[in-house]
Design a protein around this motif. Structure first.
Motif, mmCIF file in Angstrom:
data_model
loop_
_atom_site.group_PDB
_atom_site.id
_atom_site.type_symbol
_atom_site.label_atom_id
_atom_site.label_comp_id
_atom_site.label_asym_id
_atom_site.label_seq_id
_atom_site.Cartn_x
_atom_site.Cartn_y
_atom_site.Cartn_z
ATOM 1 N N CYS C 185 0.963 -0.961 0.096
ATOM 2 C CA CYS C 185 -0.103 0.092 -0.122
ATOM 3 C C CYS C 185 0.794 1.386 0.016
ATOM 4 C CB CYS C 185 -1.129 -0.126 1.120
ATOM 5 S SG CYS C 185 -0.228 0.462 2.782
ATOM 6 N N ARG C 187 1.510 3.310 2.204
ATOM 7 C CA ARG C 187 2.288 3.389 3.435
ATOM 8 C C ARG C 187 3.393 2.390 3.483
ATOM 9 N NH1 ARG C 187 0.112 6.309 8.165
ATOM 10 N NH2 ARG C 187 -1.922 6.739 7.956
ATOM 11 N N CYS C 188 3.490 1.230 2.917
ATOM 12 C CA CYS C 188 4.553 0.383 2.847
ATOM 13 C C CYS C 188 5.584 1.047 2.162
ATOM 14 C CB CYS C 188 4.091 -0.996 1.775
ATOM 15 S SG CYS C 188 2.828 -1.923 2.848
ATOM 16 N N CYS C 281 3.819 -2.746 8.374
ATOM 17 C CA CYS C 281 2.814 -1.816 7.878
ATOM 18 C C CYS C 281 1.695 -1.338 8.809
ATOM 19 C CB CYS C 281 2.497 -1.817 6.494
ATOM 20 S SG CYS C 281 1.360 -0.639 5.906
ATOM 21 N N CYS C 284 -1.520 -2.012 6.392
ATOM 22 C CA CYS C 284 -1.900 -3.541 5.757
ATOM 23 C C CYS C 284 -1.075 -4.611 6.340
ATOM 24 C CB CYS C 284 -1.713 -3.308 4.378
ATOM 25 S SG CYS C 284 0.190 -3.166 3.735
#
Ligand SMILES: [Zn+2]
Ligand SMILES: [Zn+2]
Lengths: 317, 110, 317, 110
Positions: C185, C187-188, C281, C284
């Motif tokens: 995602c 944020r990853c 993360c 996720c």
């Protein structure tokens, strides 16, 4: 450049401020754009997006040549046209759209095909040419005239899921000049056209809208940078390719490969380094002043249609 | 995979639509025989082209890649280790293990 | 997919034939586009070109959310607006343009800002989300909601002379699932936002039209391919990254670098391979169901504005 | 150019606008000392960052690259030989001759 010292009007400042504050742009670069003349050959899948961004950037004179009319099958990719303008000449339709986007430039419509008879007269009136056409015969004609008239050329093409882009003859260099390394023309890179039975048009082979759209926007990007930075001006001290920081003398051929079954990957964009101007080039090489002249082109020599092996240039997309 | 004896690895890329003739794959690493079996001459680009046609071209419309005489169709650009093949002797250019050859079909649509 | 076996109407066939004949497209892919719903978050420099090509391609339902109004300084790059529509809400202006390009899709306007309160309700109604926004707070919000609602996300951004593009959460994978390798995602890939004093908006830092335009068209290209090929559908047998031929589980971050002083070169397009979904993360990863929920987002947890260190999300471009 | 003694060549790319901090050049090949002179430890990415700031960062707005504490500004992505540096130990990741490090500034405009 005359006029790069005048003040901008309030309206110009309002419209162009967001690009003028970009580092290395500024007022002088903006005035170079305003004082420039760009010719779009083709008002289709490449010409529509390319013209949107060139007009938006404020290039002062925008000529567009195309003899086609707008059809429903154009509209998935020719985003400067509209359903309400089906049946109108593409040039008039696109200028309608551009004038509402930016009323400040002067728009010059040519609603007939580019031909060996009229090419030099039209091209001579512009500083930079964008090849947005759809057939090999016209592509060789455009490049030859650009060589003879010392005009830089931003050439793009696209079919199905692939696109290509290259900046040619930039900085523009007189025909036959080979004392150093100079930038190539279209014939230097693409010596012979493909045989007629392997030439596919977008009408026959299909085309994905975002692919041709991306190439058109990339063409606009090259046009804006060339004019804003004066890269189209003859260079007094041309570099040798070894230390050419501008990638102009040995330009890259950019290839976009769109894969319906995958996200972007290492092959999505390839930048292939081309050779500089070739000694044996028919159009710009050592003996080219004997083989290619404006007089010759006007009177049918070379015969572009015969060279490309087709009866008539395909102009429907 | 280990290389076959008497062959060399050559990196071959197909761009501009040519990949559709070669299993829809733009990148191939092929094992090219060191010698052309027809006359025992060292492998050159002409031999590479005939090898590709014989072993990798999976499409009926071969005329998009080669003429009936076996020569490359005009309008295809060839780069050998990033250099225009016209400067390298075209089909006569000798190949070495690890060479990178790119075939690009010229486009004309817009 | 319901409806992929019906016949196309004559008008649909007229409009879409040129893309339907492209290899691997065809009638079924066209019907998948017609049956799909795409949400554009942002109707500015990215949203305008992206929406032109997605609408042209025939995606059946097109939602657009943006609270801004059209200003003269937008028009050098926001090519779906017009001088005659200055002062109009951008969403209404863009839909006016798109409806004339292609009247067949259903257009859904949202003329207010995306917020933690309304994001899930809106995003839940679409198959694919395009992040065309202009500030980090909204970017993290969009990605978090896309993870929770299992929506694939095509994220692009651009400033000055640079652009970036990445396909995230595709194929969509439930939050916290980590038994194999799955796609990342936002944020990853981008764990922390830059400090507020290094966040520049296009209004402050400037933006070249063809740069943001190219990223927008590229976003449309990813959207069309994902929907046409069904890449957004949960995969029953997800590949390991080693043999993932789709570049989805380890997507590339595409970076476009526009150099005003040079033609395209080897650094113009870079494709950087990202890591797959990360165990740690916040959105996720392994423990994310405890840290991120739709309820939480709606009630202000996380606080996106605080996380990004600015008082209010910048929405003027 | 010949490498200086006790240094190793490292390929460093700056993208996403960071190149404007480094002489407007997206690609640098730098000579990095094998050992961090402050503690004679083998060169790692943290040392590379301080070396870049000291020798190559030609711009007053250093906060776009490093914090006042010398750490990299959040929002900058680092790839070491094509892998996310979070998986490689971030600033602790040891460097070897020929390693390729890419710094990318995240963008948010649209
Ligand atoms: Zn030439
Ligand atoms: Zn994540």
């Amino acid at each position: 450049q005359n006029g790069t010292s005048r003040r901008l009007t309030d309206e110009e400042f309002d419209r162009y401020s967001r690009q003028m504050i970009v580092p290395e742009m500024g007022k002088e670069a903006q005035l170079r754009l305003i004082n420039s003349k760009v010719l779009f050959i083709g008002a289709g899948g490449l010409g529509c997006p390319a013209a949107q961004y060139v007009a938006g950037a404020g290039v002062g004179t925008i000529g567009i040549i195309d003899s086609d009319v707008v059809e429903p099958s154009n509209l998935h990719r020719q985003v400067g046209h509209a359903t309400s303008r089906i049946g109108m000449k593409k040039v008039d339709s696109l200028i309608t759209h551009l004038r509402d986007l930016n009323p400040l430039p002067t728009y010059v419509p040519y609603t007939f095909p580019l031909s060996p008879e009229n090419a030099a007269d039209i091209i001579s009136q512009y500083d930079l040419i964008l090849d947005c056409t759809d057939n090999p015969a016209t592509r060789y004609l455009i490049s030859d005239v650009c060589v003879l008239l010392c005009k830089p050329l931003v050439s793009a093409a696209s079919i199905q899921k692939s696109g290509q882009l290259i900046v040619l003859n930039c900085p523009p260099t007189p025909q036959g000049k080979l004392d150093k390394k100079y930038p190539p023309c279209y014939r230097c890179c693409f010596r012979k056209p493909p045989p007629a039975n392997t030439q596919l048009s977008c009408g026959e082979a299909g085309i994905m809208g975002p692919v041709v759209g991306l190439m058109g926007v990339a063409q606009a990007g090259e046009a804006v940078k060339i004019l804003a930075s004066g890269l189209h001006l003859p260079s007094s001290t041309p570099e040798t390719p070894e230390d050419d920081p501008h990638n102009l003398i040995q330009p890259t051929l950019l290839i976009y490969s769109y894969d319906l079954n995958a996200a972007p990957g290492p092959f999505t964009f390839r930048a292939l380094k081309m050779a500089p101007r070739k000694k044996n080039c028919f159009a710009c090489g050592e003996n080219s002043p004997q083989t290619l002249t404006l007089e010759g082109i006007r009177s049918g020599n070379p015969n572009y249609v015969q060279f490309c092996g087709i009866q008539t240039a395909k102009t429907t997309l | 995979m280990a290389p076959e004896p008497d062959t060399m690895p050559i990196s071959v890329d197909f761009l501009g639509g040519l990949e559709t003739l070669f299993s829809n794959n733009p990148h191939h690493t092929i094992s090219l025989p060191l010698l052309n079996p027809s006359d025992s001459s060292p492998a050159n680009v002409g031999f590479l082209i005939s090898h590709l046609v014989k072993n990798h071209l999976k499409h009926p419309r071969t005329e998009f890649f080669v003429h009936s005489d076996g020569h490359l169709t005009p309008g295809i650009l060839v780069l050998i280790n990033d250099a225009d093949w016209e400067l390298e002797g075209e089909e006569e250019c000798k190949l070495q293990a690890g060479d990178k050859v790119v075939f690009v079909s010229t486009m004309h649509g817009g």
